[in-house]
Design an enzyme around this catalytic site. Structure first.
Site, PDB file in Angstrom:
ATOM      1  N   HIS A  60       0.536  -1.271  -3.684  1.00  0.00           N
ATOM      2  CA  HIS A  60      -0.227  -0.706  -2.572  1.00  0.00           C
ATOM      3  C   HIS A  60      -1.422   0.097  -3.077  1.00  0.00           C
ATOM      4  O   HIS A  60      -1.302   0.910  -3.987  1.00  0.00           O
ATOM      5  CB  HIS A  60       0.648   0.190  -1.700  1.00  0.00           C
ATOM      6  CG  HIS A  60      -0.037   0.589  -0.430  1.00  0.00           C
ATOM      7  ND1 HIS A  60      -0.037  -0.211   0.685  1.00  0.00           N
ATOM      8  CD2 HIS A  60      -0.783   1.678  -0.102  1.00  0.00           C
ATOM      9  CE1 HIS A  60      -0.738   0.364   1.636  1.00  0.00           C
ATOM     10  NE2 HIS A  60      -1.213   1.513   1.187  1.00  0.00           N
ATOM     11  N   ASP A  83       4.982  -3.237  -2.829  1.00  0.00           N
ATOM     12  CA  ASP A  83       4.372  -2.393  -1.789  1.00  0.00           C
ATOM     13  C   ASP A  83       5.384  -2.181  -0.676  1.00  0.00           C
ATOM     14  O   ASP A  83       5.951  -3.160  -0.156  1.00  0.00           O
ATOM     15  CB  ASP A  83       3.113  -3.084  -1.252  1.00  0.00           C
ATOM     16  CG  ASP A  83       2.403  -2.304  -0.147  1.00  0.00           C
ATOM     17  OD1 ASP A  83       2.795  -1.156   0.123  1.00  0.00           O
ATOM     18  OD2 ASP A  83       1.459  -2.862   0.443  1.00  0.00           O
ATOM     19  N   SER A 139      -4.658  -0.817   4.380  1.00  0.00           N
ATOM     20  CA  SER A 139      -3.633   0.195   4.600  1.00  0.00           C
ATOM     21  C   SER A 139      -3.747   0.785   6.012  1.00  0.00           C
ATOM     22  O   SER A 139      -3.655   0.043   6.989  1.00  0.00           O
ATOM     23  CB  SER A 139      -3.733   1.272   3.515  1.00  0.00           C
ATOM     24  OG  SER A 139      -2.616   2.115   3.527  1.00  0.00           O
TER      25      SER A 139
END
Length: 407
Positions: free
Chosen positions: A377, A347, A193
């Site tokens: 995610h 995501d 991320s």
């Protein structure tokens, strides 16, 4: 473990109530748990916990006891784990940046590979403890030395603080590498991320350095790589899918850049980028560069909006590659090391990863791509976390380990 399905059935009504309450109190959009996602019932429970935390944090902020972000960090901070029988673990400082070093206890025939890990959390959340289990797993299973970096967090520390901490810690490690029994020709930067964003930025910065060993690889796990267009297909297809919602993606980027989330709506609508600059970067940031199979769940073209110069002045650093690595020039991209990119179907950041994959491949960089068709995610960060582990997350983590072993 046998009680978990029954427990989920008991908790789901409470989860639904928590989601509805949080949606009203926080003024948030509706949420979506796609039927194709891995273990949708468990994800709904995770969502309830997250929204319950956010709601309570908002209440505490309004009473003046603490900020919503501070409370969120407290809840997410993780707990100290006991001794790992297979690892030496020590907390150190690399050039004044706190790090945690994991070294396998087993003897090795030669020098090990080294992994520098940058945690996720939107540049706002996350810590060494939060990712302790992930880093231990990577070190044990790949038989590597892992360095987990505790970079400074936003909004207290704005861009480029996190990037600078990650870069400085990486350079320190590479200059002192033999102290840790690591092969200087086998160093990898890795992150998920926001950490994937930082890994990509560090990799680009080091690409032209002749005074340091060349990075062996970069591992980018559902990275966020641009803030020009929050209307790519994945942003709309997955706008209400946890753990990262479309609005929160813009919120975190603005917190990192400016220390606040003013002008979030203008950023989401795309009025923060001048037309000539949008045209310049369209060759890299465009739905046209995304394979058609990722558009079947719908595409919402960017509706032209009036450019607002005042907003651009507050966010113009979004065009810096150290903040948005997808915008780096070809001369930099073609120097990058072998790459591993993991994306998840559900995501909002999926298309960032797909676009960077194309850029790397167009510039002759070897890319291993792993796509979790049922992933969302943040799924890897939930590995072995309070009963919230997902099989797809374990598959993704193992795909990273297999890539490392192939180097």
């Amino acid at each position: 473990m046998a009680l978990l399905p029954a427990l989920l059935l008991l908790l789901l009504p409470l989860a639904a109530l928590a989601v509805a309450l949080a949606t009203v109190l926080l003024g948030l959009p509706s949420y979506d748990i796609p039927p194709g996602v891995n273990q949708p019932a468990k994800l709904r429970l995770v969502l309830a916990v997250l929204l319950g935390t956010a709601t309570l944090g908002k209440i505490l902020e309004k009473t003046g006891l603490c900020s919503q972000i501070t409370f969120g960090r407290y809840v997410r901070q993780g707990r100290k784990l006991g001794v790992d029988p297979k690892l030496f673990i020590q907390d150190l400082q690399f050039n004044k940046v706190p790090v945690r070093v994991y070294q396998p206890k087993a003897t090795s025939d030669g020098r090990r590979r080294g992994i520098i890990f940058f945690h996720g959390g939107g540049w706002v959340f996350g810590s060494l403890d939060t990712y302790e289990k992930v880093c231990r797993y990577l070190s044990r299973e790949s038989e590597s030395v892992v360095v987990s970096v505790q970079y400074r967090l936003a909004p207290e520390h704005k861009y480029p603080a996190a990037y600078e901490d990650c870069l400085n810690a990486t350079i320190h490690f590479m200059k002192n590498i033999e102290r840790y029994g690591v092969d200087p020709a086998n160093v990898i930067v890795c992150g998920d991320s926001a950490g994937g964003n930082l890994a990509a930025a560090v990799s680009q910065t080091l690409a032209g350095r002749s005074d340091l060993p060349r990075l062996r690889a970069q591992i980018l796990i559902y990275p966020g790589l641009q803030a020009l267009d929050f209307n790519l297909p994945s942003y709309h297809q997955n706008r209400g899918v946890p753990l990262l919602f479309r609005e929160r993606a813009a919120f975190f980027a603005l917190q990192y850049l400016n220390g606040h989330a003013l002008h979030m709506q203008e950023v989401l609508e795309g009025s923060h980028i001048p037309p000539d600059m949008r045209l310049k970067y369209r060759k890299w940031v465009s739905p046209d560069n995304i394979p058609e199979k990722f558009k079947v769940r719908g595409v919402k073209p960017l509706t032209p909006t009036d450019f607002i110069a005042e907003v651009y002045e507050t966010v113009k650093r979004f065009c810096e590659p150290n903040l948005c690595p997808l915008l780096a020039e070809d001369a930099i991209v073609h120097q990058l090391p072998e790459s591993f990119i993991l994306t998840c179907e559900y995501d909002v950041l999926r298309d960032d990863g797909l676009l960077y994959k194309k850029r790397l491949e167009d510039n002759g960089v070897r890319v291993t791509w792993y796509h979790l068709e049922d992933g969302f995610h943040g799924i890897i960060s939930l590995y072995d976390y309070c009963g919230f582990s997902f099989p797809a997350g374990k598959r993704g983590l193992d795909s990273v380990v297999n890539f490392l072993k192939s180097l």
